[in-house]
Write a protein that holds these residues in place. Structure first.
Motif, PDB file in Angstrom:
ATOM      1  N   THR A 155      -2.833  -8.363  -2.648  1.00  0.00           N
ATOM      2  CA  THR A 155      -1.501  -7.810  -2.418  1.00  0.00           C
ATOM      3  C   THR A 155      -0.566  -8.346  -3.487  1.00  0.00           C
ATOM      4  O   THR A 155      -0.794  -9.428  -4.053  1.00  0.00           O
ATOM      5  N   ILE A 156       0.497  -7.591  -3.777  1.00  0.00           N
ATOM      6  CA  ILE A 156       1.437  -8.005  -4.817  1.00  0.00           C
ATOM      7  C   ILE A 156       2.856  -7.705  -4.351  1.00  0.00           C
ATOM      8  O   ILE A 156       3.107  -6.676  -3.701  1.00  0.00           O
ATOM      9  N   ASP A 157       3.794  -8.622  -4.647  1.00  0.00           N
ATOM     10  CA  ASP A 157       5.175  -8.426  -4.215  1.00  0.00           C
ATOM     11  C   ASP A 157       5.996  -7.783  -5.325  1.00  0.00           C
ATOM     12  O   ASP A 157       5.465  -7.431  -6.390  1.00  0.00           O
ATOM     13  N   ASP A 158       7.311  -7.629  -5.086  1.00  0.00           N
ATOM     14  CA  ASP A 158       8.162  -6.916  -6.039  1.00  0.00           C
ATOM     15  C   ASP A 158       8.592  -7.777  -7.221  1.00  0.00           C
ATOM     16  O   ASP A 158       9.401  -7.353  -8.043  1.00  0.00           O
ATOM     17  N   GLU A 159       8.036  -8.994  -7.339  1.00  0.00           N
ATOM     18  CA  GLU A 159       8.313  -9.851  -8.489  1.00  0.00           C
ATOM     19  C   GLU A 159       7.073 -10.046  -9.361  1.00  0.00           C
ATOM     20  O   GLU A 159       7.124 -10.790 -10.342  1.00  0.00           O
ATOM     21  N   GLY A 160       5.968  -9.410  -8.995  1.00  0.00           N
ATOM     22  CA  GLY A 160       4.749  -9.528  -9.787  1.00  0.00           C
ATOM     23  C   GLY A 160       3.832 -10.662  -9.358  1.00  0.00           C
ATOM     24  O   GLY A 160       2.849 -10.963 -10.047  1.00  0.00           O
ATOM     25  N   TYR A 161       4.136 -11.306  -8.222  1.00  0.00           N
ATOM     26  CA  TYR A 161       3.257 -12.359  -7.700  1.00  0.00           C
ATOM     27  C   TYR A 161       2.233 -11.733  -6.761  1.00  0.00           C
ATOM     28  O   TYR A 161       2.582 -10.957  -5.864  1.00  0.00           O
ATOM     29  N   PHE A 162       0.943 -12.069  -6.973  1.00  0.00           N
ATOM     30  CA  PHE A 162      -0.087 -11.474  -6.143  1.00  0.00           C
ATOM     31  C   PHE A 162      -0.951 -12.549  -5.495  1.00  0.00           C
ATOM     32  O   PHE A 162      -1.065 -13.670  -5.995  1.00  0.00           O
ATOM     33  N   LYS A 163      -1.579 -12.179  -4.372  1.00  0.00           N
ATOM     34  CA  LYS A 163      -2.466 -13.081  -3.652  1.00  0.00           C
ATOM     35  C   LYS A 163      -3.767 -12.358  -3.367  1.00  0.00           C
ATOM     36  O   LYS A 163      -3.788 -11.230  -2.884  1.00  0.00           O
ATOM     37  N   ALA A 164      -4.878 -13.066  -3.676  1.00  0.00           N
ATOM     38  CA  ALA A 164      -6.193 -12.493  -3.454  1.00  0.00           C
ATOM     39  C   ALA A 164      -6.598 -12.644  -1.990  1.00  0.00           C
ATOM     40  O   ALA A 164      -6.199 -13.581  -1.299  1.00  0.00           O
ATOM     41  N   GLY A 165      -7.425 -11.697  -1.525  1.00  0.00           N
ATOM     42  CA  GLY A 165      -7.938 -11.772  -0.174  1.00  0.00           C
ATOM     43  C   GLY A 165      -9.132 -12.702  -0.066  1.00  0.00           C
ATOM     44  O   GLY A 165      -9.428 -13.484  -0.980  1.00  0.00           O
ATOM     45  N   ASP A 166      -9.860 -12.593   1.049  1.00  0.00           N
ATOM     46  CA  ASP A 166     -10.984 -13.494   1.308  1.00  0.00           C
ATOM     47  C   ASP A 166     -12.232 -13.108   0.524  1.00  0.00           C
ATOM     48  O   ASP A 166     -13.066 -13.963   0.215  1.00  0.00           O
ATOM     49  N   GLU A 167     -12.376 -11.825   0.215  1.00  0.00           N
ATOM     50  CA  GLU A 167     -13.611 -11.338  -0.378  1.00  0.00           C
ATOM     51  C   GLU A 167     -13.461 -11.098  -1.880  1.00  0.00           C
ATOM     52  O   GLU A 167     -12.375 -10.803  -2.377  1.00  0.00           O
ATOM     53  N   ALA A 168     -14.598 -11.221  -2.569  1.00  0.00           N
ATOM     54  CA  ALA A 168     -14.626 -10.902  -3.998  1.00  0.00           C
ATOM     55  C   ALA A 168     -14.493  -9.392  -4.172  1.00  0.00           C
ATOM     56  O   ALA A 168     -14.892  -8.606  -3.314  1.00  0.00           O
ATOM     57  N   GLY A 169     -13.921  -8.995  -5.295  1.00  0.00           N
ATOM     58  CA  GLY A 169     -13.741  -7.574  -5.570  1.00  0.00           C
ATOM     59  C   GLY A 169     -12.879  -7.366  -6.797  1.00  0.00           C
ATOM     60  O   GLY A 169     -12.618  -8.297  -7.570  1.00  0.00           O
ATOM     61  N   GLU A 170     -12.434  -6.143  -6.966  1.00  0.00           N
ATOM     62  CA  GLU A 170     -11.648  -5.775  -8.153  1.00  0.00           C
ATOM     63  C   GLU A 170     -10.534  -4.831  -7.750  1.00  0.00           C
ATOM     64  O   GLU A 170     -10.744  -3.918  -6.949  1.00  0.00           O
ATOM     65  N   ALA A 171      -9.348  -5.060  -8.270  1.00  0.00           N
ATOM     66  CA  ALA A 171      -8.208  -4.180  -8.012  1.00  0.00           C
ATOM     67  C   ALA A 171      -7.408  -4.012  -9.291  1.00  0.00           C
ATOM     68  O   ALA A 171      -7.421  -4.894 -10.163  1.00  0.00           O
ATOM     69  N   THR A 172      -6.717  -2.896  -9.399  1.00  0.00           N
ATOM     70  CA  THR A 172      -5.857  -2.635 -10.547  1.00  0.00           C
ATOM     71  C   THR A 172      -4.404  -2.766 -10.119  1.00  0.00           C
ATOM     72  O   THR A 172      -3.969  -2.129  -9.158  1.00  0.00           O
ATOM     73  N   VAL A 173      -3.667  -3.604 -10.855  1.00  0.00           N
ATOM     74  CA  VAL A 173      -2.232  -3.747 -10.619  1.00  0.00           C
ATOM     75  C   VAL A 173      -1.493  -2.844 -11.599  1.00  0.00           C
ATOM     76  O   VAL A 173      -1.783  -2.856 -12.804  1.00  0.00           O
ATOM     77  N   THR A 174      -0.552  -2.068 -11.082  1.00  0.00           N
ATOM     78  CA  THR A 174       0.245  -1.172 -11.918  1.00  0.00           C
ATOM     79  C   THR A 174       1.715  -1.565 -11.814  1.00  0.00           C
ATOM     80  O   THR A 174       2.242  -1.733 -10.715  1.00  0.00           O
ATOM     81  N   ALA A 175       2.358  -1.721 -12.975  1.00  0.00           N
ATOM     82  CA  ALA A 175       3.802  -1.946 -13.037  1.00  0.00           C
ATOM     83  C   ALA A 175       4.437  -0.725 -13.675  1.00  0.00           C
ATOM     84  O   ALA A 175       3.952  -0.233 -14.700  1.00  0.00           O
ATOM     85  N   SER A 176       5.525  -0.209 -13.092  1.00  0.00           N
ATOM     86  CA  SER A 176       6.168   0.995 -13.628  1.00  0.00           C
ATOM     87  C   SER A 176       7.678   0.909 -13.468  1.00  0.00           C
ATOM     88  O   SER A 176       8.186   0.170 -12.625  1.00  0.00           O
ATOM     89  N   PHE A 177       8.384   1.670 -14.315  1.00  0.00           N
ATOM     90  CA  PHE A 177       9.837   1.794 -14.161  1.00  0.00           C
ATOM     91  C   PHE A 177      10.270   3.153 -14.689  1.00  0.00           C
ATOM     92  O   PHE A 177       9.583   3.777 -15.520  1.00  0.00           O
ATOM     93  N   ASP A 178      11.385   3.640 -14.193  1.00  0.00           N
ATOM     94  CA  ASP A 178      11.928   4.936 -14.578  1.00  0.00           C
ATOM     95  C   ASP A 178      13.045   4.753 -15.594  1.00  0.00           C
ATOM     96  O   ASP A 178      13.939   3.918 -15.410  1.00  0.00           O
TER      97      ASP A 178
END
Length: 460
Positions: free
Chosen positions: A339-362
């Motif tokens: 999971t990731i918050d609105d400041e770019g800090y993220f926390k991993a869950g219990d299991e191994a895996g892969e996720a893509t973080v996307t940052a965007s602005f208008d």
């Protein structure tokens, strides 16, 4: 024996014991460190070259069309735009028929003259989405105007120490790595045209100034000191260079360069009239720059690894009119992984895996984004093959195994390679088969973090 003597002897014995202990610790630490270095032997990440949006131009015609395509894209999408010019006098070429003292004076004043030209050269800018059609100097170049062109984006890199080369090398002298340098692509095309020195090319692309126009560039201090006559400018080398993000076709810079031979007759006036007349020659360059800054968001990392249940963060850099005005939206492709918050800090869950973080602005009616692949796992920190050297007979087979550290590493698989399969081969399970007499390195490469460990195989 006195108490003082006993005390002194005791201190001496303790000192010796401490020194011996520290030496043993140092030796053990050195051997441990050496073993680890030998086990790791550096990392060898694979060469991952992203293909360009448009292929690299191979002919003069292709290069001219590509420049036109990139400029049209810029004119349509209207990035931030700036232009300026820079002059430079080559003082090593300055000659005069006057005295050596006069030459020293001219050398001394040439810096001030160059600074005056640079400070007073025309500058222009256009904000994002405002357009700059009237400010941009559009090249008028055909393939027949080009004597030579070059497209630079390929280089070679040692994956062990990072040493770079413009030429492919069979091994790295910097770190001793025996593997060939890997082919790499830079993110930018740098494309240069060397143009024919013709009146049409000069007039259509470089806005040459002769006679009174050129004299008008001189500052008032110069005009009040000398009268310049018979000014002659011969143009030598004419080049046009442009740099483009090859992944997006966004042009970053367009540069017009010319080298000139300048000759002039001059006479001092006013308080310096007694210095008389003189002639002077020198080489001079002028570069006209047209710079384009495109809106974007760029993350601090394109790939990160974090252990399960651990936290980390990403930084987003905005390129726009005022980065503080805009909010960045953060998203995780799989919130079960992280999971990731609105400041770019993220926390991993219990299991191994892969996720893509996307940052965007208008910005300006468009959305700009960047991504980072986050791997949740316990990373490999080193590997070690079961044998560092192995003697074999022709036709014989032996099996190598690999110790992967740490034991809790999520991905423990490796791939096996032989540097010369005519001497010995190795299969996916580490089974080595001796083929003919000779010596060859067989090595394992971890699928995680790409650590390498080698066994020298000698076939007798």
């Amino acid at each position: 024996m006195t108490k003082a003597k006993k005390k002194a002897d005791k201190v001496t014995v303790i000192t010796v014991i401490v020194v011996v202990f520290l030496v043993l610790v140092f030796i053990a630490g050195f051997i441990w460190g050496l073993n680890n270095v030998l086990a790791m032997e550096g990392t060898m990440p694979p060469s991952e070259n992203v293909e360009s949006l448009s292929p690299a131009p191979e002919t003069k015609e292709d290069a001219v069309k590509y420049l036109e395509l990139c400029l049209n894209k810029a004119l349509e999408e209207k990035p931030y735009f700036e232009s300026h010019s820079e002059y430079d006098i080559d003082k090593d070429t300055l000659e005069t028929d006057g005295s050596s003292q006069l030459k020293d004076t001219l050398l001394y004043t040439s810096d001030a003259f160059t600074d005056y030209l640079n400070d007073n050269a025309p500058k222009a800018q256009a904000d994002y989405f405002k357009g700059f059609d009237a400010l941009l100097r559009k090249p008028h170049i055909s393939a027949s105007d080009i004597e030579d062109f070059n497209c630079d984006y390929i280089f070679y890199k040692c994956e062990s120490c990072g040493e770079e080369s413009d030429e492919p090398l069979a091994k790295c002298d910097a770190c001793g790595n025996e593997n060939p340098y890997n082919l790499k692509y830079r993110d930018e095309y740098t494309i240069s045209f060397t143009l024919k020195n013709s009146d049409d090319v000069l007039k259509n692309n470089f806005e040459p100034k002769e006679g009174k126009e050129a004299l008008a560039l001189m500052g008032e201090d110069v005009k009040n000191t000398v009268d310049v006559e018979n000014l002659k400018i011969d143009y030598e080398l004419l080049t046009v260079t442009f740099k483009v993000n090859r992944l997006t076709d966004e042009i970053h810079n367009l540069q017009f360069s010319r080298e000139m031979n300048v000759k002039a007759d001059a006479s001092f006036k006013g308080d310096f009239e007694k210095a008389g007349k003189f002639s002077s020659t020198f080489k001079m360059t002028k570069d006209d720059y047209f710079d384009f800054t495109w809106p974007s968001v760029v993350l601090s990392d394109k790939k990160k690894t974090v252990e399960p249940k651990k936290s980390d963060n990403l930084l987003a850099t905005l390129t726009c009119d005022d980065p503080l005005k805009y909010d960045v939206k953060w998203e995780s492709s799989d919130e079960n992984i992280l999971t990731i918050d609105d400041e770019g800090y993220f926390k991993a869950g219990d299991e191994a895996g892969e996720a893509t973080v996307t940052a965007s602005f208008d910005f300006g009616g468009k959305t700009y984004s960047d991504t980072c692949k986050v791997l949740v796992r316990y990373s490999v920190e080193s590997i070690k093959v079961s044998d560092k050297k192995m003697d074999m007979k022709q036709g014989e087979t032996k099996k190598l195994t690999v110790d992967v550290s740490p034991k809790k590493a999520t991905i423990k698989t490796v791939k096996w390679y032989s540097q010369d399969e005519s001497i010995a081969t190795v299969d996916e399970n580490g089974v080595v088969t001796a083929v003919k007499k000779g010596t060859v390195n067989v090595y394992a490469l971890s699928d995680d973090e790409f650590y390498k460990s080698t066994c020298e195989v000698r076939v007798k």
